[in-house]
Structures are given as C-alpha cells and as structure tokens.
Design a protein around this motif. Structure first.
Motif, mmCIF file in Angstrom:
data_model
loop_
_atom_site.group_PDB
_atom_site.id
_atom_site.type_symbol
_atom_site.label_atom_id
_atom_site.label_comp_id
_atom_site.label_asym_id
_atom_site.label_seq_id
_atom_site.Cartn_x
_atom_site.Cartn_y
_atom_site.Cartn_z
ATOM 1 N N LEU A 51 -2.302 -5.048 -6.601
ATOM 2 C CA LEU A 51 -2.031 -4.387 -5.324
ATOM 3 C C LEU A 51 -1.889 -5.415 -4.213
ATOM 4 O O LEU A 51 -0.970 -5.329 -3.388
ATOM 5 N N GLY A 52 -2.763 -6.413 -4.209
ATOM 6 C CA GLY A 52 -2.674 -7.467 -3.204
ATOM 7 C C GLY A 52 -1.337 -8.179 -3.247
ATOM 8 O O GLY A 52 -0.704 -8.414 -2.213
ATOM 9 N N ASN A 53 -0.875 -8.520 -4.451
ATOM 10 C CA ASN A 53 0.429 -9.173 -4.602
ATOM 11 C C ASN A 53 1.555 -8.278 -4.114
ATOM 12 O O ASN A 53 2.517 -8.742 -3.501
ATOM 13 N N TYR A 81 -1.553 -1.117 2.487
ATOM 14 C CA TYR A 81 -2.379 -0.692 1.355
ATOM 15 C C TYR A 81 -2.069 0.764 1.015
ATOM 16 O O TYR A 81 -1.788 1.104 -0.129
ATOM 17 N N VAL A 82 -2.127 1.620 2.014
ATOM 18 C CA VAL A 82 -1.925 3.058 1.799
ATOM 19 C C VAL A 82 -0.497 3.350 1.355
ATOM 20 O O VAL A 82 -0.269 4.127 0.422
ATOM 21 N N GLU A 83 0.485 2.728 1.997
ATOM 22 C CA GLU A 83 1.883 2.974 1.622
ATOM 23 C C GLU A 83 2.186 2.485 0.209
ATOM 24 O O GLU A 83 2.985 3.104 -0.496
ATOM 25 N N ALA A 84 1.547 1.410 -0.225
ATOM 26 C CA ALA A 84 1.758 0.912 -1.592
ATOM 27 C C ALA A 84 1.277 1.912 -2.629
ATOM 28 O O ALA A 84 1.760 1.926 -3.765
ATOM 29 N N LEU A 85 0.351 2.778 -2.224
ATOM 30 C CA LEU A 85 -0.153 3.810 -3.130
ATOM 31 C C LEU A 85 0.548 5.153 -2.917
ATOM 32 O O LEU A 85 0.153 6.158 -3.484
ATOM 33 N N GLY A 86 1.589 5.152 -2.072
ATOM 34 C CA GLY A 86 2.368 6.369 -1.862
ATOM 35 C C GLY A 86 1.881 7.238 -0.720
ATOM 36 O O GLY A 86 2.344 8.358 -0.548
ATOM 37 N N GLY A 87 0.965 6.716 0.068
ATOM 38 C CA GLY A 87 0.420 7.497 1.183
ATOM 39 C C GLY A 87 1.059 7.137 2.513
ATOM 40 O O GLY A 87 2.003 6.356 2.584
#
Length: 103
Positions: A51-53, A81-87
């Motif tokens: 996720l960090g990468n 962080y949130v957008e990377a998880l679809g939020g």
C-alpha cells in the motif's frame, strides 16, 4: 498500550477524573478507527509495504496511520491511503451542533 487504569482515574475527591476519562475515550476511538483502516487494507489483500508503494509513502507511515497516529498525518497522506482502498475522504469542521464540509 495503557488505555484505562481505574486506580489512577479516580479523582482525589471522589468520582472519576472526567478529563482523564474523556482523553481515554478519544484515544480508544482513534485506535478503533485506525484498526478499521487496517482491516480495509487487509480485505484488499495488500500488506503495508504494498500500500505504501502504491501511494508513495513508506511502510512505517502506513503502520503509524494504522496505529492511531492519524492526527499527526497530513490530510493528503490520509486521502491517498483511503483512495487507494477505493474510498473517499470528506473533511468536516464541527462547531457545536453545526457541521461544515470543507473538502
């Protein structure tokens, strides 16, 4: 992590030290929210390094976010962080009973 110790939370004049109780509640909410973020990441089958990468931050920063250190994080980092998880992030300012969405 120590969240609550009744022997030190008692006010010398009886009852509980309400400032300490409020601080403990705030910390517990922060830990709960951070844990939920970790759950969402794990549901996407990503580890902290991946996720960090993906969002351009180090694993250590991801770990800090997931351990409740969100208040020390930049809003942009949390947004990524949130957008990377679809939020999607919403920033709301509260003034008593009134709330204003500012981002």
């Amino acid at each position: 992590m120590e969240l609550y110790d009744t022997s030190r939370s008692r006010h010398p004049q009886g009852g509980y030290d309400q400032a300490r109780v409020a601080a403990t509640r705030k910390k517990m909410r922060s830990v709960e929210r951070a844990y939920r973020l970790a759950e969402l990441r794990e549901a996407q089958q990503l580890n902290q390094t991946e996720l960090g990468n993906k969002i351009g931050i180090g694993q250590r920063t991801v770990s800090k976010i997931e351990h409740g250190e969100i208040e020390r994080s930049r809003i942009e980092t949390i947004r990524k962080y949130v957008e990377a998880l679809g939020g999607e992030i919403q920033v709301v300012a509260r003034f008593g009973d009134e709330a204003y969405t500012i981002a």
